[in-house]
Design an enzyme around this catalytic site. Structure first.
Site, PDB file in Angstrom:
ATOM      1  N   PHE A  39       0.965  -0.670   0.208  1.00  0.00           N
ATOM      2  CA  PHE A  39       0.149   0.130   0.124  1.00  0.00           C
ATOM      3  C   PHE A  39       0.561   0.980  -0.167  1.00  0.00           C
ATOM      4  O   PHE A  39       1.961   1.481   0.920  1.00  0.00           O
ATOM      5  CB  PHE A  39      -0.684   0.105   1.262  1.00  0.00           C
ATOM      6  CG  PHE A  39      -1.565  -1.344   1.415  1.00  0.00           C
ATOM      7  CD1 PHE A  39      -3.299  -0.890   0.938  1.00  0.00           C
ATOM      8  CD2 PHE A  39      -1.642  -2.398   1.953  1.00  0.00           C
ATOM      9  CE1 PHE A  39      -4.498  -2.161   0.947  1.00  0.00           C
ATOM     10  CE2 PHE A  39      -2.300  -3.531   1.904  1.00  0.00           C
ATOM     11  CZ  PHE A  39      -3.752  -3.346   1.025  1.00  0.00           C
ATOM     12  N   VAL A  77       2.556  -1.706   4.542  1.00  0.00           N
ATOM     13  CA  VAL A  77       2.268  -0.137   3.951  1.00  0.00           C
ATOM     14  C   VAL A  77       3.283   0.600   4.464  1.00  0.00           C
ATOM     15  O   VAL A  77       4.214   0.198   5.209  1.00  0.00           O
ATOM     16  CB  VAL A  77       1.014   0.065   5.338  1.00  0.00           C
ATOM     17  CG1 VAL A  77       0.782   1.839   5.559  1.00  0.00           C
ATOM     18  CG2 VAL A  77      -0.251  -0.381   5.732  1.00  0.00           C
ATOM     19  N   CYS A  78       3.346   1.058   3.240  1.00  0.00           N
ATOM     20  CA  CYS A  78       4.986   2.167   3.217  1.00  0.00           C
ATOM     21  C   CYS A  78       4.878   2.641   3.967  1.00  0.00           C
ATOM     22  O   CYS A  78       4.455   4.035   4.592  1.00  0.00           O
ATOM     23  CB  CYS A  78       4.791   2.730   1.731  1.00  0.00           C
ATOM     24  SG  CYS A  78       6.169   3.998   1.911  1.00  0.00           S
ATOM     25  N   VAL A  79       6.276   2.801   5.096  1.00  0.00           N
ATOM     26  CA  VAL A  79       5.960   3.841   6.366  1.00  0.00           C
ATOM     27  C   VAL A  79       5.866   5.078   5.985  1.00  0.00           C
ATOM     28  O   VAL A  79       5.594   6.063   6.868  1.00  0.00           O
ATOM     29  CB  VAL A  79       7.551   2.975   7.036  1.00  0.00           C
ATOM     30  CG1 VAL A  79       9.387   3.729   7.045  1.00  0.00           C
ATOM     31  CG2 VAL A  79       7.731   4.000   8.750  1.00  0.00           C
ATOM     32  N   ALA A  82       2.722   6.447   5.267  1.00  0.00           N
ATOM     33  CA  ALA A  82       2.121   6.453   6.588  1.00  0.00           C
ATOM     34  C   ALA A  82       2.421   7.684   7.201  1.00  0.00           C
ATOM     35  O   ALA A  82       1.029   8.093   7.779  1.00  0.00           O
ATOM     36  CB  ALA A  82       1.963   5.044   6.812  1.00  0.00           C
TER      37      ALA A  82
END
Lengths: 130, 138
Positions: A39, A77-79, A82
């Site tokens: 994501f 989820v891409c840090v 996010a």
């Protein structure tokens, strides 16, 4: 076939987020493997456990969590994406002194390298965006 | 970073203007990460994406990070080809001289400085995309 999935749009605004889920479910039902779902961009909002859609609408976040639970999916989820958008797991929230975290069950937060790895390891990487 | 093959052909397709959405800036982050994995990486700019390479951008009045200077470092990240769709350029009244000059130093040719940009048509881009293993579309 082994698929990687990239989701670049948030839920309820763009159909792409919903199509990504439906494709993933259909691929699994057809016996394909999902290497990872990544994501990125506003796609990180698909992982917010604080999402409360009206009862007569699909809860896409819950659907992803359920699918991950049933098929042991890797939902990443891409840090960086996010944190820009206020999507935090407990550890990140604590590190930044925030009083809440909102990562839904079945998702994990990691880096962009997970996307590249999915591109390398999967037979096909499908991008769902606008 | 994983050190073993397989090495794949990655193409990052940039179709959106630099600051109207966050796609361009975050696409560049994905490009730099892909480069770190030692993949065969190229970029393509088409549609409004060609605006990303326009020279002399100034974001100071719109509150957004200025990232286009990073494109000049692509050669240092072992990117060897940046495809620009000339039809998209022409449709927007732009010429090649409006874009950032992008170069790389060719290790195999006594570090000669070479152009990174290849000017292509839409038809050529279709063939280029067809030849990739992974297309990251932004």
């Amino acid at each position: 076939m082994k698929f990687g999935i990239m989701v670049n749009t948030g839920p309820y605004t763009h159909q792409a987020a919903h199509t990504a889920y439906q494709f993933t479910r259909a691929a699994l039902a057809s016996g394909h493997e999902i290497y990872r779902v990544f994501f990125y961009h506003d796609g990180v909002h698909n992982a917010s456990r604080l999402t409360v859609p009206p009862q007569d609408e699909n809860n896409l976040i819950q659907q992803w969590s359920d699918l991950a639970d049933a098929h042991n999916l890797d939902l990443v989820v891409c840090v960086a994406a996010a944190q820009r958008r206020g999507l935090l797991d407990a550890e990140t929230a604590a590190r930044h002194g925030k009083d809440a975290h909102n990562l839904a069950p079945g998702f994990r937060i990691s880096g962009l390298g997970q996307l590249v790895e999915a591109g390398i390891e999967a037979d096909r990487l499908l991008v769902f965006g606008d | 970073m994983p050190s073993s093959p397989p090495t794949k052909r990655f193409l990052c397709v940039n179709r959106k203007a630099p600051h109207g959405t966050g796609y361009a800036a975050e696409a560049l982050e994905a490009v730099l990460m892909t480069a770190a994995f030692d993949q065969r990486l190229s970029l393509a700019f088409l549609d409004d994406g060609v605006y990303q390479l326009v020279q002399g951008q100034d974001t100071s009045d719109i509150g957004l990070k200025h990232f286009s200077a990073t494109f000049k470092a692509l050669g240092d990240f072992d990117v060897r080809t940046v495809y620009v769709d000339v039809e998209s350029l022409e449709a927007r009244g732009l010429t090649p001289s409006d874009l950032l000059p992008l170069h790389y130093e060719d290790e195999a040719d006594d570090w000669a400085v070479k152009d990174l940009i290849q000017w292509v048509t839409r038809a050529q881009l279709a063939e280029i995309m067809d030849a990739q293993d992974v297309v990251l579309s932004f």
